[in-house]
Design a protein around this motif. Structure first.
Motif, PDB file in Angstrom:
ATOM      1  N   ASN A  15       0.784  -1.163  -0.146  1.00  0.00           N
ATOM      2  CA  ASN A  15       0.142  -0.044   0.052  1.00  0.00           C
ATOM      3  C   ASN A  15       0.939   1.247  -0.025  1.00  0.00           C
ATOM      4  O   ASN A  15       1.482   1.392   0.843  1.00  0.00           O
ATOM      5  CB  ASN A  15      -0.682   0.116   1.344  1.00  0.00           C
ATOM      6  CG  ASN A  15      -2.032   0.959   0.978  1.00  0.00           C
ATOM      7  OD1 ASN A  15      -2.114   1.873   0.423  1.00  0.00           O
ATOM      8  ND2 ASN A  15      -3.013   0.781   1.955  1.00  0.00           N
ATOM      9  N   GLU A  19       3.492   5.649  -5.547  1.00  0.00           N
ATOM     10  CA  GLU A  19       3.654   4.349  -6.010  1.00  0.00           C
ATOM     11  C   GLU A  19       5.439   4.207  -6.299  1.00  0.00           C
ATOM     12  O   GLU A  19       6.081   4.916  -6.580  1.00  0.00           O
ATOM     13  CB  GLU A  19       3.138   4.664  -7.607  1.00  0.00           C
ATOM     14  CG  GLU A  19       3.550   3.380  -8.417  1.00  0.00           C
ATOM     15  CD  GLU A  19       2.972   3.593  -9.873  1.00  0.00           C
ATOM     16  OE1 GLU A  19       2.360   2.620 -10.381  1.00  0.00           O
ATOM     17  OE2 GLU A  19       3.304   4.632 -10.386  1.00  0.00           O
ATOM     18  N   GLY A  52      -4.071  13.702  -5.020  1.00  0.00           N
ATOM     19  CA  GLY A  52      -4.292  12.634  -5.704  1.00  0.00           C
ATOM     20  C   GLY A  52      -3.509  12.846  -7.024  1.00  0.00           C
ATOM     21  O   GLY A  52      -4.064  12.132  -8.164  1.00  0.00           O
ATOM     22  N   LYS A  59       2.245   7.502  -9.547  1.00  0.00           N
ATOM     23  CA  LYS A  59       0.836   7.729  -9.126  1.00  0.00           C
ATOM     24  C   LYS A  59       0.844   7.783  -7.634  1.00  0.00           C
ATOM     25  O   LYS A  59       1.606   7.352  -6.787  1.00  0.00           O
ATOM     26  CB  LYS A  59       0.098   6.392  -9.325  1.00  0.00           C
ATOM     27  CG  LYS A  59      -1.279   6.324  -9.032  1.00  0.00           C
ATOM     28  CD  LYS A  59      -1.788   5.040  -9.098  1.00  0.00           C
ATOM     29  CE  LYS A  59      -3.446   4.803  -8.489  1.00  0.00           C
ATOM     30  NZ  LYS A  59      -3.814   3.640  -8.162  1.00  0.00           N
ATOM     31  N   SER A  60      -0.011   8.726  -7.241  1.00  0.00           N
ATOM     32  CA  SER A  60      -0.242   8.804  -5.931  1.00  0.00           C
ATOM     33  C   SER A  60      -1.621   8.691  -5.378  1.00  0.00           C
ATOM     34  O   SER A  60      -2.489   8.909  -6.071  1.00  0.00           O
ATOM     35  CB  SER A  60       0.131  10.462  -5.262  1.00  0.00           C
ATOM     36  OG  SER A  60      -0.905  11.371  -5.699  1.00  0.00           O
ATOM     37  N   ASN A  61      -1.599   8.262  -4.172  1.00  0.00           N
ATOM     38  CA  ASN A  61      -3.033   7.666  -3.356  1.00  0.00           C
ATOM     39  C   ASN A  61      -3.346   8.734  -2.720  1.00  0.00           C
ATOM     40  O   ASN A  61      -3.069   9.042  -1.546  1.00  0.00           O
ATOM     41  CB  ASN A  61      -2.896   6.447  -2.835  1.00  0.00           C
ATOM     42  CG  ASN A  61      -2.739   5.365  -3.778  1.00  0.00           C
ATOM     43  OD1 ASN A  61      -3.449   5.279  -4.675  1.00  0.00           O
ATOM     44  ND2 ASN A  61      -1.718   4.399  -3.507  1.00  0.00           N
ATOM     45  N   THR A  63      -4.642  11.118   0.072  1.00  0.00           N
ATOM     46  CA  THR A  63      -4.933  10.843   1.398  1.00  0.00           C
ATOM     47  C   THR A  63      -4.468  12.298   2.315  1.00  0.00           C
ATOM     48  O   THR A  63      -3.988  13.322   1.661  1.00  0.00           O
ATOM     49  CB  THR A  63      -4.123   9.915   2.082  1.00  0.00           C
ATOM     50  OG1 THR A  63      -4.466   9.707   3.575  1.00  0.00           O
ATOM     51  CG2 THR A  63      -2.626  10.313   2.164  1.00  0.00           C
TER      52      THR A  63
END
Length: 149
Positions: A15, A19, A52, A59-61, A63
């Motif tokens: 997770n 990335e 994001g 890629k960023s998730n 949060t």
């Protein structure tokens, strides 16, 4: 012993916040001498993750971010955020700093802020700008990974 196919099939999904660069629940340090852009990089990471959007084409998730600054006061931080055209929204970017012009912040206050951040905002990334201004007390060993994490 595993074949390359067996190895590939055994990969656990990690997770990431960014990335292949920044995992959630991990410890990273951005180290360099003063005035070379560490805070600027940290704010760019925060901007990417809060929105994001990719960071360095990774890629960023999305949060929430907790940004703890012991170097810049709120006015300096806002000035830099505006200059860099970061786009932070309410409850995505949270900020804390030593209060009342006290040059150091207690590690206990840092721990409390991080706990509150995780609990209230389900945040996955904390950026601490300048460890040197945190008072760890005598019970922390800065060279011990367990103490730092």
């Amino acid at each position: 012993m595993k074949t390359i196919e067996e190895l590939s099939n055994s990969i656990v999904d990690i997770n990431y916040v960014i990335e292949n660069m920044i995992r959630k629940n991990a410890l990273y340090c951005l180290l360099r001498e003063g005035k070379v852009g560490k805070s600027a990089v940290a704010l760019q990471i925060a901007n990417s993750v809060c929105n994001g959007i990719p960071f360095l084409n990774l890629k960023s998730n999305k949060t929430a971010i907790l940004y703890l600054s012991t170097e810049m006061n709120p006015s300096e931080t806002i000035s830099r955020i505006n200059f860099m055209k970061c786009n932070f929204k309410e409850n995505d970017f949270l900020y804390t700093f030593p209060e009342n012009n006290i040059p150091q912040i207690s590690i206990l206050k840092v721990e409390k802020e991080i706990s509150k951040f995780k609990e209230k905002y389900n945040g996955k990334l904390v950026l601490i700008d300048m460890l040197k201004e945190i008072n760890f007390g005598s019970y922390y060993d800065l060279n011990n990974y367990q103490d730092m994490s």
